[in-house]
Design an enzyme around this catalytic site. Structure first.
Site, PDB file in Angstrom:
ATOM      1  N   CYS A   1      -5.384  -1.490   3.556  1.00 53.36           N
ATOM      2  CA  CYS A   1      -6.058  -0.965   2.374  1.00 53.36           C
ATOM      3  C   CYS A   1      -7.458  -1.571   2.223  1.00 53.36           C
ATOM      4  O   CYS A   1      -8.353  -1.189   2.966  1.00 53.36           O
ATOM      5  CB  CYS A   1      -5.182  -1.174   1.144  1.00 53.36           C
ATOM      6  SG  CYS A   1      -5.623  -0.031  -0.177  1.00 53.36           S
TER       7      CYS A   1
ATOM      8  N   HIS B   1      -0.261   1.122   2.643  1.00 50.88           N
ATOM      9  CA  HIS B   1       0.411  -0.189   2.664  1.00 50.88           C
ATOM     10  C   HIS B   1       1.671  -0.096   3.520  1.00 50.88           C
ATOM     11  O   HIS B   1       2.755   0.167   3.001  1.00 50.88           O
ATOM     12  CB  HIS B   1       0.768  -0.617   1.237  1.00 50.88           C
ATOM     13  CG  HIS B   1      -0.425  -0.990   0.437  1.00 50.88           C
ATOM     14  ND1 HIS B   1      -0.912  -2.279   0.384  1.00 50.88           N
ATOM     15  CD2 HIS B   1      -1.253  -0.236  -0.317  1.00 50.88           C
ATOM     16  CE1 HIS B   1      -1.994  -2.306  -0.372  1.00 50.88           C
ATOM     17  NE2 HIS B   1      -2.228  -1.086  -0.813  1.00 50.88           N
TER      18      HIS B   1
ATOM     19  N   GLU C   1       3.508  -2.249   4.745  1.00 50.38           N
ATOM     20  CA  GLU C   1       4.540  -3.247   4.437  1.00 50.38           C
ATOM     21  C   GLU C   1       5.593  -2.723   3.472  1.00 50.38           C
ATOM     22  O   GLU C   1       6.721  -3.207   3.436  1.00 50.38           O
ATOM     23  CB  GLU C   1       3.884  -4.525   3.862  1.00 50.38           C
ATOM     24  CG  GLU C   1       3.276  -4.417   2.459  1.00 50.38           C
ATOM     25  CD  GLU C   1       1.844  -3.855   2.421  1.00 50.38           C
ATOM     26  OE1 GLU C   1       1.425  -3.242   3.425  1.00 50.38           O
ATOM     27  OE2 GLU C   1       1.168  -4.013   1.381  1.00 50.38           O
TER      28      GLU C   1
HETATM   29  N1  GLN Z   1      -9.884  -1.966  -4.025  1.00 56.74           N
HETATM   30  C1  GLN Z   1      -9.661  -0.985  -3.026  1.00 56.74           C
HETATM   31  C2  GLN Z   1      -9.519   0.408  -3.590  1.00 56.74           C
HETATM   32  O1  GLN Z   1      -9.265   0.584  -4.758  1.00 56.74           O
HETATM   33  C3  GLN Z   1      -8.447  -1.327  -2.194  1.00 56.74           C
HETATM   34  C4  GLN Z   1      -7.188  -1.268  -2.966  1.00 56.74           C
HETATM   35  C5  GLN Z   1      -6.049  -1.976  -2.269  1.00 56.74           C
HETATM   36  O2  GLN Z   1      -6.267  -2.777  -1.366  1.00 56.74           O
HETATM   37  N2  GLN Z   1      -4.852  -1.719  -2.716  1.00 56.74           N
HETATM   38  O3  GLN Z   1      -9.653   1.372  -2.878  1.00 56.74           O
END
Ligand code: GLN
Length: 541
Positions: free
Chosen positions: A384, A513, A515
């Site tokens: 992410c 994600h 995970e």
């Molecule tokens: N801050 C980033 C976004 O909003 C990544 C978010 C995250 O890592 N969950 O896109």
């Protein structure tokens, strides 16, 4: 005949942080072979969900396929129960009150004074019953957050007491998780806190059927008998919850002490656990033949629970390679301030994960780590925010776009020359912060011939997301022309969801994600692969 659901209620006593979520998940794990087991978590706070809370306080925010942002215990439930959970299974006082106030305005309670009892407790119970019916659940596990005696969870405890009276003792079983300390100066188990905690529960009208006593050492029979006498339960129903090498051992630990039979007998059910594969994978975690070190770089490293699912996903992958995964915690603010050198920190590290995150603190440190991985071909997985930062690093140092950054920086008053990462069109203009990110399960279309396509061995995969920003479509061609490959994307809106550098051993960034969907029996492919590459590290032979 209507479907007959049995309920197992898990409360906690003495201390918080005893692993009630894992205990609940482990109980469910023992029963899931022939029964549909559904977990419900009750949190006494007034937030609607944990989505807007700081992970340092409550641990990671778990994201469900349906887009729900829920308590991290849902991670344990999904990993131990093999069910895809739903967001309404996380009950919070915030949601309960919101629903009651809406009904009150609608006139549902006309003529009545709306009260904590019966209206709030009725609302709680009717939610339990609705979920049980909808899901055709054989067993509903109800975990009540916090410890008995907290004002916050009082109404949940009262609701499960009432539920017991309504459905009868054959259909409900209460488990109380407590702590039996061994004070250093005495060197022996002390049961008083458990006695007092059970007394408190009794005062609230609940008599536990099973006590799981957490302790650093096994409870001798004498002690089980003592707890049995003082707490008015049979000695076999006192289960010793000793420290174990891995949380995956816990169902085995409970089963060995006869918990499964107690549950069967008391509830009139039969569902013998199938633990063979689970057992061999647990054994692989406990008795590995090899070892790798993976650095986890983030700003929430102070609380390891903020990265609970990543840690578990690494263990899952490790089990399948019979490899111990040592995690090295890397606080990137130190690197950013130049107090720590990246090279020193990454010496002896076989792979690096830069996880998700928000805001600017620590990101320049993470970018330095990513650059080091790219230049030294250290297996790297960006998750992410970690992916977004890998794209920024590449834009700055390979494409020569000086000042490349995320427009998340603009929110903190910083001017961004090249917004390589920009806000998603669907997020523009959104003012409300709760539950408004791009959330939950989405399809990812894979590009044939890429490393990611090979790893997943599928044309489409489904993964879970939680973000507001994306790789700026206006820079995609430039990034590609410099060698970055986008190997997975959202098929309709064309959001870049996987990036890779094909000339590296393993350099992958994902907008999702991974995970969150990894299981002990079925590790998420990226984790499996990064451990494989880490094992191939020439320095590791
Ligand atoms: N801050 C980033 C976004 O909003 C990544 C978010 C995250 O890592 N969950 O896109």
């Amino acid at each position: 005949m209507p479907h007959k659901t049995k309920y197992i209620v898990i409360t906690g006593g003495v201390l918080s942080g005893l692993g009630k979520g894992i205990a609940t998940a482990s109980v469910g794990n023992l029963l899931k072979s022939h029964l549909r087991v559904i977990p419900i978590k009750c949190d006494g706070y007034l937030n609607t969900d944990p989505g807007t809370m700081n992970p340092i306080e409550h641990g990671e925010v778990f994201v469900l396929d349906d887009g729900g942002e829920v308590d991290m215990d849902f991670g344990h439930y999904e990993r131990f129960l093999n069910v895809v959970c739903k967001s309404e299974w996380n009950s919070t006082m915030g949601k309960i009150y919101a629903s009651i106030l809406e009904k009150e305005r609608r006139g549902d309670y006309l003529g009545n004074t709306v009260q904590l009892i019966p209206h709030v407790t009725d609302e709680i119970k009717s939610n339990f019953k609705r979920i049980a019916k909808q899901e055709k659940a054989d067993i509903v596990l109800i975990e009540i957050g916090g410890t008995v005696g907290d004002i916050e969870n009082e109404l949940y405890i009262e609701a499960v007491r009432q539920l017991g009276r309504e459905i009868g003792s054959k259909n409900i079983l209460y488990i109380h998780l407590t702590y039996v300390p061994i004070p250093e100066n005495l060197g022996e188990h002390k049961t008083k806190p458990t006695q007092q905690s059970v007394k408190l529960l009794n005062e609230k009208g609940i008599r536990p059927d099973v006590i799981i006593a957490r302790s650093s050492r096994q409870l001798p029979l004498k002690l089980k008998e003592k707890i049995s006498l003082f707490c008015n339960i049979s000695p076999e129903a006192v289960i010793s919850g000793t420290e174990v090498g891995t949380v995956y051992e816990i169902p085995i630990l409970y089963d060995k002490q006869g918990l499964t039979e107690i549950l069967h007998k008391r509830l009139g059910i039969y569902s013998p656990p199938k633990l063979d594969l689970w057992f061999s994978l647990t054994d692989a975690i406990l008795n590995p033949t090899r070892e790798v070190t993976i650095a986890l770089c983030g700003k929430y490293t102070a609380l390891h629970d903020s990265y609970a699912s990543i840690i578990e996903a690494l263990y899952h992958a490790g089990a399948h390679h019979k490899t111990r995964v040592k995690i090295k915690w890397l606080e990137t603010t130190g690197i950013e301030q130049g107090k720590i050198s990246v090279e020193d920190e990454l010496t002896g590290v076989d792979g690096v994960i830069v996880p998700g995150g928000f805001g600017l603190r620590g990101i320049e440190g993470k970018i330095k780590v990513i650059q080091y991985c790219r230049e030294n071909d250290i297996p790297f997985l960006g998750i992410c925010y970690g992916m977004q930062l890998a794209v920024i690093e590449f834009a700055r140092n390979v494409c020569g776009l000086e000042g490349a950054n995320t427009s998340e920086a603009v929110e903190e008053g910083i001017e961004v020359q090249h917004p390589i990462i920009c806000i998603l069109p669907s997020q523009k203009g959104l003012k409300k912060k709760g539950g408004t990110m791009r959330l939950g399960g989405q399809d990812v279309k894979m590009k044939p011939g890429t490393f990611a396509h090979k790893i997943y061995d599928a044309d489409y995969i489904r993964e879970r997301f939680r973000h507001r920003y994306e790789v700026n479509p206006e820079y995609v061609e430039k990034l590609k022309s410099c060698g970055m490959v986008f190997s997975g994307y959202e098929p309709v809106e064309n959001i870049m969801q996987i990036m890779e550098l094909p000339d590296k051993r393993f350099f992958v960034g994902v907008q999702y994600h991974p995970e969150l969907i990894s299981k002990l029996e079925k590790p998420e492919p990226l984790f499996y692969e990064i451990i494989k590459c880490a094992l191939d590290n020439p320095d590791n032979k």
